[in-house]
Design an enzyme around this catalytic site. Structure first.
Site, PDB file in Angstrom:
ATOM      1  N   GLU A 155      14.694 -19.786  -8.877  1.00  0.00           N
ATOM      2  CA  GLU A 155      13.306 -19.519  -8.483  1.00  0.00           C
ATOM      3  C   GLU A 155      12.539 -18.822  -9.601  1.00  0.00           C
ATOM      4  O   GLU A 155      13.064 -17.907 -10.236  1.00  0.00           O
ATOM      5  CB  GLU A 155      13.329 -18.605  -7.240  1.00  0.00           C
ATOM      6  CG  GLU A 155      11.944 -18.177  -6.774  1.00  0.00           C
ATOM      7  CD  GLU A 155      11.981 -17.411  -5.445  1.00  0.00           C
ATOM      8  OE1 GLU A 155      13.080 -17.024  -5.000  1.00  0.00           O
ATOM      9  OE2 GLU A 155      10.902 -17.194  -4.879  1.00  0.00           O
ATOM     10  N   GLU A 256       7.569 -17.400   3.654  1.00  0.00           N
ATOM     11  CA  GLU A 256       8.025 -16.152   3.030  1.00  0.00           C
ATOM     12  C   GLU A 256       6.795 -15.283   2.789  1.00  0.00           C
ATOM     13  O   GLU A 256       6.427 -14.986   1.661  1.00  0.00           O
ATOM     14  CB  GLU A 256       8.759 -16.463   1.714  1.00  0.00           C
ATOM     15  CG  GLU A 256       9.650 -15.332   1.248  1.00  0.00           C
ATOM     16  CD  GLU A 256      10.232 -15.584  -0.131  1.00  0.00           C
ATOM     17  OE1 GLU A 256       9.557 -16.188  -0.990  1.00  0.00           O
ATOM     18  OE2 GLU A 256      11.380 -15.174  -0.357  1.00  0.00           O
TER      19      GLU A 256
HETATM   20  O1  LIG Z   1      11.830 -11.282  -4.396  1.00  0.00           O
HETATM   21  C1  LIG Z   1      11.013 -12.140  -4.039  1.00  0.00           C
HETATM   22  O2  LIG Z   1       9.787 -11.937  -4.065  1.00  0.00           O
HETATM   23  C2  LIG Z   1      11.486 -13.446  -3.589  1.00  0.00           C
HETATM   24  O3  LIG Z   1      10.681 -14.326  -3.406  1.00  0.00           O
HETATM   25  C3  LIG Z   1      12.950 -13.635  -3.342  1.00  0.00           C
HETATM   26  O4  LIG Z   1      13.312 -14.893  -2.898  1.00  0.00           O
END
Ligand SMILES: O=C(O)C(=O)CO
Length: 279
Positions: A155, A256
């Site tokens: 990511e 998220e």
């Molecule tokens: O730490 C963060 O902001 C994330 O998106 C982890 O997945």
């Protein structure tokens, strides 16, 4: 097209955190969802007691939701740490100790995506040394993921909130994905396209989607500014997710985002109830 055509999964490490961990899966189910994802829940324990793993597994199963994504151990999230695998010494050792535990836990719940956060630069350590360690650890993670039929995700975070993290662009994260796949020959390293982080970096999102959707293994969203629910900021998230779909990505979209100053179950008003239960 539109939100109703997406498959959403609720991130239980940022939503429903007003509840104890074991109550969150049922709360997501009560809000109408059938899929959840998690950061590594035990920030101080890469290898928790068996009873803790069993209790979480039971809570997820009892709630009737499926686990679609799990982060490997990544230190204290969302800060000050931003991952452990490129941090020499104790953090790297903790990551290694966690790799099989996380892979086996994911497998026990049919979860096929494991997110491996890179970690911050460490003052006084040569970045090349950190990158070499990171590749070694990502290879271990990719092999463990492959053993359980999963992908390992890489990511890109955002520079304003993660100034010491070197993976703060889609291009840089995809470069790491390619290196891991070249090193393992397994092809199971994939890009985690988090539209919030990428927008915070000022990236051209339609360009990123067109360029990298084919190497993307997971998508996450939050609005910007504020990392809140869709509609609380200015990102055209419905349209961007349509573009992701049109570019060929058919996987899960992780919610998220922070619920704001309201209970998490009230933060889904942007999503028709009928669009929540995708399996
Ligand atoms: O730490 C963060 O902001 C994330 O998106 C982890 O997945």
């Amino acid at each position: 097209m539109g939100y109703s055509d997406q498959r959403f999964t609720v991130n239980l490490s940022i939503l429903f955190t007003e509840l104890p961990l074991l109550e969150r899966p049922a709360a997501a189910a009560a809000a109408g969802f059938r899929a959840v994802e998690l950061w590594w829940p035990w920030v101080d324990a890469p290898v928790p007691e068996r009873s803790e793993l069993d209790a979480l597994k039971q809570a997820i199963e009892d709630a009737g939701v499926r686990l679609t994504g799990l982060n490997f151990y990544a230190g204290q999230l969302p800060g000050p740490d931003r991952g452990a695998l490129s941090v020499p010494g104790e953090e790297s050792e903790k990551f290694r100790a966690n790799v099989d535990v996380a892979a086996d836990f994911a497998h026990s719940l049919g979860c096929t995506a494991l997110n491996a956060l890179y970690g911050n630069r460490v003052d006084g350590v040569d970045p090349a040394v950190q990158d070499e360690l990171a590749l070694e650890n990502l290879v271990l993670a990719a092999r463990a993921a492959d053993r359980v039929g999963a992908v390992v995700l890489v990511e890109a975070l955002n520079a304003p909130e993660s100034p010491k993290c070197p993976l703060v662009s889609a291009e840089k994260a995809v470069e790491v994905v390619d290196k891991v796949n070249a090193a393992t020959g397994l092809g199971n390293a994939r890009f985690l396209m988090d539209l919030y982080h990428l927008s915070m970096n000022g990236e051209d999102l339609p360009r990123v989607i067109a360029a990298y959707a084919d190497r993307t293994g997971h998508v996450q969203i939050a609005d910007n500014p504020g990392r809140g629910a869709p509609g609380t900021g200015s990102l055209p998230l419905e349209d961007l997710l349509d573009q992701v779909r049109e570019a060929g990505y058919e996987g899960w979209v992780g919610l998220e985002y922070k619920p704001g100053d309201r209970p998490s179950h009230e933060s889904f008003d942007w999503l028709p109830a009928g669009a929540r239960a995708a399996r």
